[in-house]
Design a protein around this motif. Structure first.
Motif, short mmCIF file in Angstrom:
data_model
loop_
_atom_site.label_atom_id
_atom_site.label_comp_id
_atom_site.label_asym_id
_atom_site.label_seq_id
_atom_site.Cartn_x
_atom_site.Cartn_y
_atom_site.Cartn_z
N ASN A 24 -56.04 -2.75 22.05
CA ASN A 24 -55.66 -3.45 20.88
C ASN A 24 -56.97 -4.29 20.53
O ASN A 24 -57.05 -4.54 19.27
N ALA A 25 -57.88 -4.69 21.22
CA ALA A 25 -59.01 -5.47 21.05
C ALA A 25 -59.86 -5.59 22.03
O ALA A 25 -59.83 -5.16 23.20
N SER A 26 -61.24 -5.63 21.61
CA SER A 26 -62.30 -5.70 22.57
C SER A 26 -63.15 -6.93 22.32
O SER A 26 -63.15 -7.51 21.29
N HIS A 27 -63.80 -7.32 23.62
CA HIS A 27 -64.22 -8.62 23.67
C HIS A 27 -65.67 -8.31 24.50
O HIS A 27 -65.48 -8.08 25.75
N VAL A 28 -66.61 -8.97 23.84
CA VAL A 28 -68.09 -8.82 24.36
C VAL A 28 -68.54 -10.28 24.75
O VAL A 28 -68.74 -11.04 24.06
N GLN A 29 -68.57 -10.46 26.41
CA GLN A 29 -68.92 -11.77 26.64
C GLN A 29 -70.44 -11.62 27.33
O GLN A 29 -70.79 -10.74 28.35
N LEU A 30 -71.23 -12.27 26.63
CA LEU A 30 -72.66 -12.37 27.07
C LEU A 30 -73.08 -13.81 27.72
O LEU A 30 -72.82 -14.96 27.18
N ALA A 31 -73.35 -13.58 28.93
CA ALA A 31 -73.69 -14.67 29.59
C ALA A 31 -75.14 -15.33 29.43
O ALA A 31 -76.20 -14.39 29.76
#
Length: 614
Positions: A24-31
């Motif tokens: 239902n949703a996508s999340h891109v997490q960049l450290a």
């Protein structure tokens, strides 16, 4: 030259970059690396397909490595040994040792800086440098791409795990996508990541910062339509050049659309973009065309393609306009012929920069934000050449970035402390000694003379010279053939390093000095040709001019000056040539008629294929 060959950098990441691609949703997490303070950006992506493809293409450039690798035949040799064939244990052990040594060197070469992420008030950008150090890319996202954007401005490094590209590829573009790039704090109870120490080779810094410095130089610029790039990539994909030359040649005539010519097939691709707006015709030869395949994924989003070409051995910039995003790809010219880049880097080093000017310009960028060169030059009392040199110096120090797409300078701190330009001034000790021989400072200066420059049509340029090495108390006589792709063939020198190993360990300092002297002499001659005083010194010269008709056939004019004689040959390249010989009473009259004929040809749309070639 400093004895240190690496720059130590400590990277501290609290978490790892990850992509959560849900139903239902996508999340891109960049450290992001945490030693630079608070830096970050977050928001919902308005165009998920563009975001995914642009980020994946940039990460693909980061992971690209087109260096040649020999095949691993260890298993085959073991099979031959079992069969009783001629494959001794010594051969097997030698190949295993060679492979282990190659892998060890490869691991050391991978110890380079992570990608650089910069958050500005108007955009967020990501800079990457390919593993083989042959391609640089800068991807920028405008604020309009994000909904509810929140940002903390600054520059830092981005953590890129090995599987990040594969995870980005799995993003679903039909569900909402959000981005969060920040310096995260360790989760309570979770194991904190240990700091990572990276020994960055000075050669890597030299290549990365050379791109930045080259971006500040004037260039020949043309604009292509997206279909032109598609045609180019299709032609390259369906053909494979088995012999040199392998250049991508641009034929630029003012008021006409550019033409692309693929060597060695001489395949002409007519472009459909805007007409070339330059002031004079030019033939521009570029290399590294196979690396353009990295742009194929962005073709569905492309709105325009701009190409900026600087000069021999210097990077070529491809700018893809993607609406709210822009990708700038720089293809360097030193991957396969690294030592020839000594001449290119020599042109990028600023000469005399007034004290305090570089610092003044950098502080102004910090206060006012991105500014064009004209805006920066108008705010100082220094000449434009001095301003350009100061900006080049700041780019080499890693403190200023030139945004090719926008035509503006931006503040960007690559490292917490500025890079010492003296550390990256020379690629190696031989190059440093070559500059000493040219008299560029330091004890034991020598003298370099070009004794013969022979242009071999269709092959290259044969150079011969004499190098007086006062430190060795003797003279050397290097010579080599510089082919059309900038590579060296048929080299020779009488110095002990060349007699011991030839070209296996690279060129000797005398060959490098001769190459640098030739590059400087050619630059001076081209500059003098534009002045009456310089033209008055020319007594013998030959220039070739070409023009294509509507059917794509080349018409060639070859004009020669030899004292009081002007000779002209013209006709189709593959057909019968006509000849004309004109005698004059004085050298001055012949010279005036010679340059008048060249100017007339340029006005008729003929391109100087000798002096105008880049």
């Amino acid at each position: 030259m400093s004895t240190a060959t690496h720059h130590a950098v400590e990277l501290r990441y609290a978490t790892t970059s990850d992509v959560d691609a849900g139903a239902n949703a996508s999340h891109v997490q960049l450290a992001l690396e945490g030693s630079r303070g608070t830096v970050g950006v977050r928001g919902r992506v308005r165009e998920p397909a563009l975001f995914r493809d642009a980020l994946a293409a940039t990460l693909g450039i980061l992971a690209s490595d087109l260096r040649y690798r020999g095949k691993d035949r260890t298993a085959y040799l073991a099979y031959l040994m079992k069969q009783g064939k001629r494959a001794t244990a010594q051969i097997w052990e030698a190949q295993k040792a060679f492979l282990e040594q190659s892998l060890e060197g490869e691991q050391k070469a991978d110890a380079v800086l992570d990608p650089v992420l910069t958050v500005d008030p108007d955009q967020v950008s990501l800079e990457v440098f390919s593993r083989d150090e042959s391609a640089y890319a800068r991807l920028s996202f405008d604020n309009s791409l994000f909904e509810g954007r929140e940002a903390a401005h600054g520059s830092t490094f981005l953590d890129v795990p090995a599987d990040l590209l594969a995870k980005v590829d799995r993003l679903r573009t039909y569900v909402p996508v959000s981005l969060e790039a920040h310096v995260a704090l360790p989760v309570r109870g979770a194991q904190s990541r240990a700091p990572r120490n990276v020994e960055v080779p000075h050669a890597w810094l030299r290549g990365f910062l050379q791109v930045q410095s080259a971006a500040t130089l004037p260039a020949s610029t043309c604009t292509l339509a997206p279909i032109d790039l598609y045609n180019l990539l299709f032609a390259l994909r369906t053909r494979k050049a088995k012999k040199a030359p392998r250049a991508l040649r641009f034929e630029l005539v003012p008021g006409m659309q550019p033409r692309l010519v693929l060597e060695p097939w001489e395949l002409v691709l007519e472009c459909h973009g805007p007409k070339y707006q330059g002031s004079a015709p030019a033939v521009v030869r570029t290399f590294g065309r196979q690396r353009l395949a990295a742009l194929a994924r962005l073709l569905p989003h492309a709105q325009g393609v701009r190409v900026q070409m600087l000069g021999p051995g210097l990077p070529v910039f491809w700018v893809m306009e993607l609406g709210p995003a822009t990708l700038t790809l720089a293809l360097t010219g030193w991957t396969e012929s690294g030592w020839s880049s000594a001449a290119a880097f020599d042109a990028l080093m600023p000469r005399e920069v007034p004290d305090g000017l570089a610092e003044k310009l950098r502080n102004r960028l910090r206060k006012e934000g991105p500014l064009s060169f004209e805006a920066l030059a108008s705010g100082t009392d220094s000449p434009k050449d001095a301003v350009r040199g100061a900006l080049q110096l700041e780019c080499l120090r890693g403190r200023v970035l030139y945004d090719i797409a926008k035509g503006t300078y931006r503040p960007r701190e690559l490292l917490s402390t500025p890079v010492d330009e003296a550390v990256i001034r020379y690629g190696n000790e031989r190059e440093e000694r070559a500059h000493r021989l040219l008299g560029d400072g330091g004890p034991g200066a020598g003298e370099v003379k070009l004794t013969k420059v022979h242009e071999v049509v269709g092959v290259g340029t044969r150079l011969s010279g004499e190098v007086v090495d006062r430190e060795a108390v003797r003279s050397f006589f290097p010579g080599f053939m510089l082919d059309l792709e900038g590579r060296v063939r048929e080299a020779s020198c009488g110095c002990p390093p060349y007699r011991r190993s030839g070209m296996r360990e690279g060129p000797c300092e005398h060959m490098i000095a001769l190459r640098l002297a030739y590059a400087r002499q050619r630059a001076q001659e081209e500059a003098l040709r534009q002045t009456p005083k310089g033209r008055a010194q020319i007594r013998a010269e030959t220039r070739s001019y070409v023009r294509r008709d509507e059917a794509g056939l080349e018409q060639v004019y070859r004009v020669s000056l030899d004292g009081k004689l002007v000779s002209v040959e013209w006709g189709p390249r593959l057909g019968e040539q006509r000849h004309q010989r004109l005698w004059f009473d004085t050298d001055g009259e012949a010279r005036t008629a010679y340059f008048a004929r060249l100017e007339s040809l340029a006005a008729e749309g003929f391109i100087d294929s000798v002096g105008g070639a880049v």
